[in-house]
Design an enzyme around this catalytic site. Structure first.
Site, short mmCIF file in Angstrom:
data_model
loop_
_atom_site.label_atom_id
_atom_site.label_comp_id
_atom_site.label_asym_id
_atom_site.label_seq_id
_atom_site.Cartn_x
_atom_site.Cartn_y
_atom_site.Cartn_z
N LYS A 96 -3.66 15.68 -9.05
CA LYS A 96 -2.87 15.57 -10.28
C LYS A 96 -2.16 16.89 -10.60
O LYS A 96 -1.05 16.90 -11.13
CB LYS A 96 -3.75 15.11 -11.44
CG LYS A 96 -4.32 13.70 -11.25
CD LYS A 96 -3.22 12.65 -11.11
CE LYS A 96 -3.75 11.23 -11.12
NZ LYS A 96 -2.66 10.23 -11.07
N ASN A 146 2.70 5.37 -10.63
CA ASN A 146 1.48 5.22 -11.44
C ASN A 146 0.23 4.96 -10.59
O ASN A 146 -0.88 5.20 -11.03
CB ASN A 146 1.72 4.07 -12.44
CG ASN A 146 0.47 3.58 -13.11
OD1 ASN A 146 -0.13 4.29 -13.92
ND2 ASN A 146 0.03 2.37 -12.75
N ASP A 161 0.87 -1.18 0.00
CA ASP A 161 0.00 0.00 0.00
C ASP A 161 0.91 1.23 0.00
O ASP A 161 1.51 1.55 1.02
CB ASP A 161 -0.90 -0.02 1.24
CG ASP A 161 -1.77 1.23 1.35
OD1 ASP A 161 -1.65 2.13 0.48
OD2 ASP A 161 -2.57 1.30 2.29
N VAL A 162 0.99 1.91 -1.14
CA VAL A 162 1.95 3.02 -1.24
C VAL A 162 1.55 4.23 -0.40
O VAL A 162 2.36 5.12 -0.17
CB VAL A 162 2.20 3.47 -2.71
CG1 VAL A 162 2.88 2.38 -3.51
CG2 VAL A 162 0.92 3.95 -3.38
N TYR A 177 -9.40 14.63 -7.00
CA TYR A 177 -8.51 13.96 -7.96
C TYR A 177 -7.77 15.00 -8.81
O TYR A 177 -6.55 14.93 -8.97
CB TYR A 177 -9.35 13.03 -8.84
CG TYR A 177 -8.59 12.28 -9.90
CD1 TYR A 177 -7.91 11.10 -9.60
CD2 TYR A 177 -8.58 12.72 -11.23
CE1 TYR A 177 -7.23 10.39 -10.59
CE2 TYR A 177 -7.92 12.01 -12.21
CZ TYR A 177 -7.24 10.84 -11.89
OH TYR A 177 -6.58 10.15 -12.88
N THR A 180 -9.64 1.77 -19.04
CA THR A 180 -9.16 0.94 -17.92
C THR A 180 -10.29 0.85 -16.89
O THR A 180 -11.28 1.60 -16.97
CB THR A 180 -7.95 1.60 -17.21
OG1 THR A 180 -8.40 2.77 -16.51
CG2 THR A 180 -6.83 1.96 -18.16
P1 NAD Z 1 -6.53 1.40 -12.38
O1 NAD Z 1 -7.52 1.66 -11.30
O2 NAD Z 1 -6.79 0.33 -13.38
O3 NAD Z 1 -5.09 1.16 -11.76
C1 NAD Z 1 -4.61 1.84 -10.63
C2 NAD Z 1 -3.82 0.85 -9.81
O4 NAD Z 1 -3.30 1.51 -8.66
C3 NAD Z 1 -4.72 -0.30 -9.30
O5 NAD Z 1 -4.16 -1.56 -9.62
C4 NAD Z 1 -4.78 -0.06 -7.81
O6 NAD Z 1 -4.88 -1.26 -7.04
C5 NAD Z 1 -3.45 0.65 -7.57
N1 NAD Z 1 -3.49 1.38 -6.31
C6 NAD Z 1 -4.45 2.24 -5.88
N2 NAD Z 1 -4.18 2.64 -4.64
C7 NAD Z 1 -3.02 2.03 -4.27
C8 NAD Z 1 -2.23 2.03 -3.10
N3 NAD Z 1 -2.59 2.75 -2.03
N4 NAD Z 1 -1.09 1.30 -3.07
C9 NAD Z 1 -0.72 0.56 -4.14
N5 NAD Z 1 -1.43 0.51 -5.27
C10 NAD Z 1 -2.56 1.23 -5.33
O7 NAD Z 1 -6.34 2.80 -13.09
P2 NAD Z 1 -5.50 3.20 -14.39
O8 NAD Z 1 -6.46 3.82 -15.33
O9 NAD Z 1 -4.62 2.10 -14.85
O10 NAD Z 1 -4.63 4.38 -13.77
C11 NAD Z 1 -3.22 4.38 -13.76
C12 NAD Z 1 -2.74 5.82 -13.66
O11 NAD Z 1 -3.19 6.55 -14.80
C13 NAD Z 1 -3.30 6.57 -12.45
O12 NAD Z 1 -2.30 7.43 -11.94
C14 NAD Z 1 -4.43 7.39 -13.03
O13 NAD Z 1 -4.73 8.52 -12.26
C15 NAD Z 1 -3.83 7.73 -14.38
N6 NAD Z 1 -4.80 8.14 -15.38
C16 NAD Z 1 -5.75 7.27 -15.86
C17 NAD Z 1 -6.65 7.72 -16.83
C18 NAD Z 1 -7.71 6.83 -17.41
O14 NAD Z 1 -8.53 7.31 -18.18
N7 NAD Z 1 -7.74 5.55 -17.10
C19 NAD Z 1 -6.57 9.03 -17.31
C20 NAD Z 1 -5.60 9.88 -16.79
C21 NAD Z 1 -4.72 9.42 -15.83
#
Ligand code: NAD
Length: 257
Positions: free
Chosen positions: A153, A80, A53-54, A149, A184
């Protein structure tokens, strides 16, 4: 000690995380993946996976200690992991706010700070040393019901600049990617909540796709490849303190158009 370059990726089990793991592995790197949930069985696993848990600094320190037992340097760190709580400001609690900031910004600060000696060691040896933060288009333009959120960011982008300045003398480059909509679980969960919740998720995805200049949402590998470019000195040796928009042109278009 291995001669392969090593990357630590957080949120490795998520939609974009799995694609980042795959991209670095394709490029021949040794990959250490961290996530708070187990790595899904159906995907090619990182070389080494730790459930962490980061948002918990003590857990981060303990996991890094285990990393140090295996490697004496890191060539890249990808922050990420993130969570999204989609609520109107007036319904956002202090706990919602703190939870989002703790994962999305504080963890990126703390892990980068604690991993600094491992990255600096790589740089000292004349090897690759880079941090990539995964921010979002919400750092520069946002919408209703996602303030915690968006603020996290925006802070991550400011942190990118501050880290780039302070750590350039140590040879560490620090950049951010700002993805737009990527297909995702996070995107789908976000669409299923909030002010748009009344519609069906696939219809909303199609609607969202129309708003980008390119006319579709991204696939995770399209973000992972840009992250890789920012992490690899071969491609981005003169890039630091930068935020790279990867949004299919979404923020290029005036919303009043
Ligand atoms: P996702 O929810 O599929 O993946 C996020 C991962 O982070 C998950 O596996 C989750 O378990 C992990 N996570 C969350 N809290 C955590 C914690 N406390 N400790 C360890 N792991 C933890 O989402 P994604 O779409 O793959 O997002 C990845 C990155 O991309 C994120 O930073 C998100 O903000 C960014 N992002 C996503 C989108 C989109 O449209 N999907 C757009 C812009 C930015």
């Amino acid at each position: 000690m291995t001669h392969r370059r090593t990357v630590l990726i957080t949120g490795a089990a998520g939609g974009i995380g799995r694609a980042i793991v795959a991209e670095f592995q394709r490029q021949g790197w040794q990959v250490i993946g961290w996530d708070r949930v187990p790595y899904p069985e159906s995907y090619p696993k990182p070389g080494w996976f730790q459930q962490v848990d980061v948002a918990d600094p003590a857990a981060v320190d303990a996991a890094l200690q285990r990393v140090r037992a295996h490697v004496d340097r890191l060539h890249a760190l990808v922050n990420n992991a993130a969570i999204q709580i989609a609520k109107p400001l007036l319904e956002t609690t202090l706990q919602d706010w703190d939870t989002v900031q703790a994962v999305n910004v504080r963890a990126a600060f703390w892990l980068s700070r604690q991993a600094y000696p491992l990255l600096a060691r790589a740089a000292q040896e004349g090897e690759n040393a880079a941090i990539v933060h995964v921010a979002s288009v919400h750092a520069v333009a946002t919408s209703a019901n996602i303030a915690a959120y968006a603020a996290s960011k925006g802070a991550l982008l400011a942190l990118t600049r501050a880290m780039a300045i302070e750590w350039a003398p140590a040879g560490i480059r620090v950049n951010a990617v700002l993805p737009g909509a990527v297909d995702t679980p996070m995107l789908r969960a976000g669409l299923a909540r909030g002010h748009l919740a009344a519609h069906d998720v696939d219809a909303q995805l199609a609607e969202l796709a129309q708003r980008t200049v390119i006319g579709r949402v991204a696939q995770p590998h399209e973000i992972a490849r840009i992250i890789y470019v920012l992490a690899d000195d071969h491609w981005s040796s003169f890039v630091t303190g930068a935020g790279w928009l990867v949004d299919g042109g979404a923020t290029a278009r005036l919303s009043t158009e």
